[in-house]
Design an enzyme around this catalytic site. Structure first.
Site, PDB file in Angstrom:
ATOM      1  CD  GLU A  15      14.692  34.877  36.109  1.00  0.00           C
ATOM      2  OE1 GLU A  15      15.060  34.296  35.978  1.00  0.00           O
ATOM      3  OE2 GLU A  15      13.691  34.795  36.085  1.00  0.00           O
TER       4      GLU A  15
ATOM      5  CG  HIS B 284     -13.514  39.239  46.438  1.00  0.00           C
ATOM      6  ND1 HIS B 284     -14.258  39.765  46.312  1.00  0.00           N
ATOM      7  CD2 HIS B 284     -12.249  39.331  44.634  1.00  0.00           C
ATOM      8  CE1 HIS B 284     -14.298  39.486  45.569  1.00  0.00           C
ATOM      9  NE2 HIS B 284     -13.917  39.481  44.402  1.00  0.00           N
TER      10      HIS B 284
ATOM     11  CE  LYS C 261      17.676  26.045  36.345  1.00  0.00           C
ATOM     12  NZ  LYS C 261      17.753  26.207  34.685  1.00  0.00           N
TER      13      LYS C 261
HETATM   14  O1  PA5 Z   1      15.542  33.404  33.983  1.00  0.00           O
HETATM   15  C1  PA5 Z   1      15.803  31.835  34.335  1.00  0.00           C
HETATM   16  O2  PA5 Z   1      17.135  31.937  34.495  1.00  0.00           O
HETATM   17  C2  PA5 Z   1      14.921  30.955  34.725  1.00  0.00           C
HETATM   18  O3  PA5 Z   1      14.010  31.163  35.385  1.00  0.00           O
HETATM   19  C3  PA5 Z   1      15.531  29.566  33.940  1.00  0.00           C
HETATM   20  O4  PA5 Z   1      14.561  29.858  33.174  1.00  0.00           O
HETATM   21  C4  PA5 Z   1      14.611  28.746  34.302  1.00  0.00           C
HETATM   22  O5  PA5 Z   1      15.519  27.604  35.053  1.00  0.00           O
HETATM   23  C5  PA5 Z   1      14.425  27.014  33.011  1.00  0.00           C
HETATM   24  O6  PA5 Z   1      15.400  26.989  32.871  1.00  0.00           O
HETATM   25  P1  PA5 Z   1      15.926  26.780  31.468  1.00  0.00           P
HETATM   26  O7  PA5 Z   1      14.405  28.532  30.399  1.00  0.00           O
HETATM   27  O8  PA5 Z   1      16.762  26.841  30.812  1.00  0.00           O
HETATM   28  O9  PA5 Z   1      14.741  25.862  31.025  1.00  0.00           O
END
Ligand code: PA5
Length: 357
Positions: free
Chosen positions: A239, A255, A350
């Site tokens: 990310e 394993h 999303k």
């Molecule tokens: O890092 C991110 O942006 C995502 O992994 C979000 O955490 C994930 O999509 C879930 O969203 P939220 O944290 O708003 O529930």
């Protein structure tokens, strides 16, 4: 490749100051602790035998932290539930935490509905707001409110600490305070060691990021806290640095995965680097397994680097490992000229799933 000591360039690559949020993490931990101590609790719950943490991605990992920390120091059964469906064991004796930074995550809203409506489970929400807070308020569900304006993964402390503190305050978990204090102090020292002002020649986070440029990181941890840390590192590389990354866990990888380094050695040697996350609390047989495994596979990797946690409590060790990964993943983005903050593909997903274009 960008010079990580050129602070003007660092600022240009990171317009929302994601690195600043990483550097400020010790303060976040303290604020998270104080908010959790102040939060309203559920009155007089009796007979709780399990904890379920509902959450995805940067929010869901808070449940993995709780599973390891509470699991190590109490008799509580703790699970993170990352999906649309609740297992049958979730019911009135399960304390449920619904954790979503935005408060708008589809999967978490779905399981929250099921937990409150059909399973009659007591629920605590951790969020900045959104639909989750709105629905929670209607039902009178306690909410630990955390500040807006961060990426969910940069709010790791805000999302993780409340679960530990609320469980302690409800008499379900061990005393969280001393471990949190140790973690804040250690993170403070680390921030001073790994922050942007420290030049690459003395900054191990910048050095590892520069070494990783052009490589696919693979992160190995061991069952327990290093497993959670390895997964967090992998997600931060995805990310923040926008690179593919994978992870696996000792002893399970002994394993299966260990056999897979044979056929594509020229490719993996050129393209992959292995990071092994270690700590003083690992099982002695894990230590032995790592010593035996690395010589068997290291010739098939670009390089292997071990990362060792400091700290005496499990929480301090876990956060010490993840915190180094947060710096490395952020510096790797900046070294490549990439903004560490946005996660455009997640936003597209999303929006499409919500019926947008
Ligand atoms: O890092 C991110 O942006 C995502 O992994 C979000 O955490 C994930 O999509 C879930 O969203 P939220 O944290 O708003 O529930």
């Amino acid at each position: 490749m960008n010079d990580l000591d050129d602070l003007a360039l660092v600022g240009k690559c990171d317009p929302s100051d994601f690195l600043g949020a990483v550097e400020g993490f010790p303060d976040q931990l303290r604020d998270a602790h104080e908010r959790s101590l102040r939060a309203e609790l559920l009155p007089g719950l009796k007979g709780i035998d399990s904890v379920a943490v509902l959450g995805m991605g940067g929010s869901g990992i808070s449940g993995d932290v709780a599973r390891v920390i509470l699991g190590e120091e109490s008799n509580l059964f703790v699970q993170t539930l990352k999906g649309y469906e609740l297992p049958k064991w979730v019911g009135p004796k399960t304390l449920v935490f619904a954790v979503s930074y935005s408060g708008n995550t589809e999967e978490t809203l779905t399981t929250f509905e099921e937990a409150t409506q059909n399973r009659r489970a007591p629920v605590v929400i951790v969020t900045t707001g959104g639909e989750l807070a709105a629905r929670g308020r209607k039902l009178g569900v306690p909410i630990v409110e955390v500040p807006e304006g961060l990426q969910p993964r940069a709010a790791f402390g805000y999302l993780s600490i409340p679960i530990l503190v609320v469980c302690e305050r409800m008499g379900l978990g061990p005393k969280a305070g001393p471990a949190i204090e140790e973690t804040i102090a250690l993170a403070g020292r680390r921030s001073a060691q790994w922050g942007r002002e420290v030049p690459a020649s003395q900054n191990s986070a910048k050095q590892l990021a520069l070494r990783l440029a052009g490589k696919v990181p693979l992160i190995y941890g061991s069952e327990g806290l290093a497993e959670v840390a390895a997964y967090r590192w992998k997600c931060q590389f995805n990310e923040c640095s926008k690179v593919p990354a994978w992870w696996h866990v000792f002893p399970e990888l002994n394993h299966n995965e260990v056999v897979g380094w044979k056929q594509l050695a020229p490719l993996t040697r050129d393209s992959m680097a292995l990071l092994v996350l270690r700590h003083d609390g690992e099982h002695p047989r894990i230590t032995k397994r790592i010593e035996v495994t690395l010589p068997l596979i290291e010739a098939n990797l670009g390089f292997v680097q071990q990362v060792r946690a400091e700290g005496s409590s499990a929480l301090a060790r876990l956060i010490d490992l993840t915190y180094f990964g947060d710096f490395v993943g952020t510096y790797l983005a900046i070294a490549q000229g990439i903004d560490p903050a946005p996660v455009e593909v997640i936003a597209i997903l999303k929006s499409k799933l919500a019926g947008g274009d």
